[in-house]
Design a protein around this motif. Structure first.
Motif, short mmCIF file in Angstrom:
data_model
loop_
_atom_site.label_atom_id
_atom_site.label_comp_id
_atom_site.label_asym_id
_atom_site.label_seq_id
_atom_site.Cartn_x
_atom_site.Cartn_y
_atom_site.Cartn_z
N SER A 169 10.52 -36.13 15.17
CA SER A 169 11.56 -35.59 14.29
C SER A 169 11.68 -34.07 14.35
CB SER A 169 11.32 -36.05 12.84
OG SER A 169 9.98 -35.85 12.46
N ASP A 170 11.05 -33.44 15.35
CA ASP A 170 11.22 -32.00 15.57
C ASP A 170 12.19 -31.73 16.72
OD1 ASP A 170 9.37 -31.71 13.60
OD2 ASP A 170 7.76 -30.97 14.88
N TYR A 171 12.96 -32.74 17.11
CA TYR A 171 13.88 -32.56 18.24
C TYR A 171 14.87 -31.43 17.97
CZ TYR A 171 17.16 -33.81 21.97
OH TYR A 171 17.97 -33.80 23.09
N PHE A 172 15.49 -31.45 16.78
CA PHE A 172 16.42 -30.36 16.44
C PHE A 172 15.68 -29.02 16.41
CE2 PHE A 172 19.43 -33.30 13.86
CZ PHE A 172 20.09 -33.66 15.02
N GLN A 173 14.52 -29.01 15.79
CA GLN A 173 13.75 -27.76 15.67
C GLN A 173 13.46 -27.16 17.03
OE1 GLN A 173 9.47 -27.96 14.77
NE2 GLN A 173 9.87 -26.71 12.96
N ASN A 174 13.09 -28.01 17.99
CA ASN A 174 12.73 -27.52 19.32
C ASN A 174 13.93 -27.17 20.18
OD1 ASN A 174 9.95 -27.82 18.84
ND2 ASN A 174 9.95 -29.94 19.56
N THR A 175 14.97 -28.00 20.13
CA THR A 175 16.09 -27.82 21.06
C THR A 175 17.20 -26.96 20.50
OG1 THR A 175 17.22 -29.84 20.30
CG2 THR A 175 15.65 -30.07 22.12
N ARG A 176 17.35 -26.91 19.20
CA ARG A 176 18.41 -26.09 18.59
C ARG A 176 17.90 -24.71 18.19
NH1 ARG A 176 20.33 -30.57 20.70
NH2 ARG A 176 22.42 -31.10 19.98
N GLY A 177 16.60 -24.60 17.99
CA GLY A 177 16.04 -23.33 17.55
C GLY A 177 16.11 -23.22 16.04
N GLY A 178 14.94 -23.14 15.39
CA GLY A 178 14.93 -23.05 13.94
C GLY A 178 15.07 -21.63 13.43
N GLY A 179 15.05 -20.67 14.34
CA GLY A 179 15.21 -19.27 13.94
C GLY A 179 16.66 -18.84 14.02
N ASN A 180 16.89 -17.56 13.74
CA ASN A 180 18.25 -17.03 13.70
C ASN A 180 18.74 -16.60 15.07
OD1 ASN A 180 16.14 -14.93 13.20
ND2 ASN A 180 17.86 -13.58 13.60
N GLY A 181 20.05 -16.60 15.21
CA GLY A 181 20.66 -16.01 16.41
C GLY A 181 20.96 -17.00 17.52
N ASP A 182 21.59 -16.47 18.56
CA ASP A 182 21.96 -17.25 19.74
C ASP A 182 20.82 -17.20 20.75
OD1 ASP A 182 24.62 -18.08 19.07
OD2 ASP A 182 25.31 -16.03 19.39
N TYR A 183 19.92 -18.15 20.68
CA TYR A 183 18.83 -18.18 21.66
C TYR A 183 18.49 -19.61 22.01
CZ TYR A 183 15.35 -19.58 18.12
OH TYR A 183 14.64 -20.27 17.17
N ARG A 184 17.80 -19.77 23.12
CA ARG A 184 17.39 -21.08 23.62
C ARG A 184 15.93 -21.07 24.03
NH1 ARG A 184 20.40 -25.75 22.85
NH2 ARG A 184 22.56 -25.48 23.47
N LEU A 185 15.29 -22.22 23.88
CA LEU A 185 13.92 -22.42 24.34
C LEU A 185 13.94 -23.49 25.42
CD1 LEU A 185 12.17 -22.66 20.85
CD2 LEU A 185 12.48 -20.61 22.25
N ILE A 186 13.19 -23.30 26.48
CA ILE A 186 12.99 -24.36 27.47
C ILE A 186 12.00 -25.35 26.86
CG2 ILE A 186 12.20 -24.90 29.81
CD1 ILE A 186 12.83 -21.86 30.42
N VAL A 187 12.35 -26.65 26.83
CA VAL A 187 11.55 -27.64 26.12
C VAL A 187 11.17 -28.79 27.05
CG1 VAL A 187 11.39 -29.15 24.10
CG2 VAL A 187 12.79 -27.07 24.00
N TYR A 188 9.87 -28.97 27.28
CA TYR A 188 9.36 -30.08 28.07
C TYR A 188 8.82 -31.17 27.13
CZ TYR A 188 9.35 -26.98 32.17
OH TYR A 188 9.70 -26.14 33.19
N ALA A 189 9.07 -32.43 27.50
CA ALA A 189 8.60 -33.56 26.70
C ALA A 189 7.80 -34.51 27.58
CB ALA A 189 9.77 -34.29 26.06
#
Length: 353
Positions: free
Chosen positions: A119-139
């Motif tokens: 249930s952290d999919y949104f947190q990881n892929t959308r970014g829980g912080g502010n601004g326009d940024y992206r994280l590379i996410v491996y599962a």
């Protein structure tokens, strides 16, 4: 090379050290505690430094500092702890600093429980912080994949100057499997001439910052970041297609849940029902193009998750309205079963005309 039986958290920690990690900053939280424990015991032997910070907020800001010096650095936590790190993660992404962040997720929301969840999919892929940024996410779906991806994550982070997330869950963290530490292809990393390593009187000081008070300058920075993210989407997508040929239905699932799905697919095949699987290995960038490979025999898609349904949004976007999209999930630490998944498949196919 002989395989070694290891617990997931410890295997990820060992892989990080082999991947060149020199600094680890973290704070205890279940179900990832064996990872910092391993780092506390072993990192100094590789010439590194372990610090148990006074909080998750302190830990992520220590990561910022070490990453700014050009060092390979990692932190790990579980869902509520990652939530507390979100402001720092946004700073790190905004300052274009490389680091690796491990999230061994658990049920939520809030403090939730300590059992596995996705249930952290949104947190990881959308970014829980502010601004326009992206994280590379491996599962990763297996411990071997977790080891391989962790080792590679440091190269990927350095190459793009961007945080990389290893998104696991309590099963990945706590299970034991045989793994080996393989030599992986190395990327040619650009020189870290941006790092704050001291001028030695030979250059102007480097300044690492994510504050830009001039809106024109900040927009220019965001445009440049977007160009980098577009490049990542072009080059770094990973996925597995499984049993797709002549499938009547395709399940989309990732991580440990995808392993349960494969058992359901095997059981359904014995009943004459052919079901395929798209398994995203990168949650971001999401494998949109994989959905172009779906055969015309398919009647519907099914997103199977250990959540109330978060990846389903990306599945619908990638699907482009071609097939009906259904959902099956368990949450709060409850784990899907092959029988439950198989029953949902039969219900869907029984209702498709």
């Amino acid at each position: 090379m002989a395989k070694i039986l290891m617990k997931g958290n410890e295997a990820i920690a060992a892989a990080a050290i082999k991947g060149g990690c020199k600094f680890f900053f973290g704070y205890p939280i279940t179900p990832q505690n064996e990872l910092p424990e391993y780092m506390a015991r072993e990192l100094h032997k590789a010439g590194g430094c372990f610090v148990q910070a006074e909080s998750e907020v302190a830990a992520i800001n220590m990561v910022y500092g070490a990453a700014g010096s050009g060092a390979r650095v990692m932190t790990s936590s579980s869902s509520p702890g990652i939530a507390l790190k979100q402001e720092g993660i946004s700073y790190i992404a905004g300052a274009e600093l490389p680091c690796v962040i491990v999230n061994i997720s658990r049920g939520g929301p809030g403090l939730g429980g300590i059992q596995p969840a996705q249930s952290d999919y949104f947190q990881n892929t959308r970014g829980g912080g502010n601004g326009d940024y992206r994280l590379i996410v491996y599962a990763p779906a297996t411990l071997q994949e977790a080891v391989d991806l962790t080792m590679e994550a440091f190269d990927v982070a350095d190459y793009y100057r961007n945080p990389v997330v290893i998104s696991g869950d309590g099963m990945i963290g706590q299970m034991m499997e045989p793994i080996e530490f393989k030599e992986l292809p190395k990327r040619e990393i650009p020189p870290k001439d941006w790092a704050t390593t001291g001028t030695k009187g030979k250059r102007k000081p480097n300044i690492i910052n994510s504050l830009a008070l001039d809106p024109a300058e900040l927009e220019k920075h965001n445009i440049r970041l977007k160009e980098k993210y577009d490049l990542i989407e072009k080059n770094e997508v990973r996925y597995e297609m499984y049993n797709i040929e002549n499938a009547e239905l395709v399940i989309v699932s990732y991580g440990t849940t995808s392993r349960i799905v494969k058992n359901a697919i095997a059981a359904l095949k014995q009943e004459g029902i052919n079901v395929g699987l798209i398994r995203p290995i990168t949650l971001w960038p999401f494998p949109m193009k994989a959905f172009d490979e779906i055969p015309k025999t398919v009647k519907a898609l099914l997103s199977v998750e250990m959540s109330m349904g978060q990846m389903i949004d990306d599945v619908k976007i990638a699907n482009k309205g071609r097939y009906p999209v259904h959902f099956y999930g368990r949450s709060g630490g409850m784990i899907p079963t092959p029988d439950g998944i198989a029953q949902k498949v039969k219900e869907i196919l029984g209702g498709v005309k």
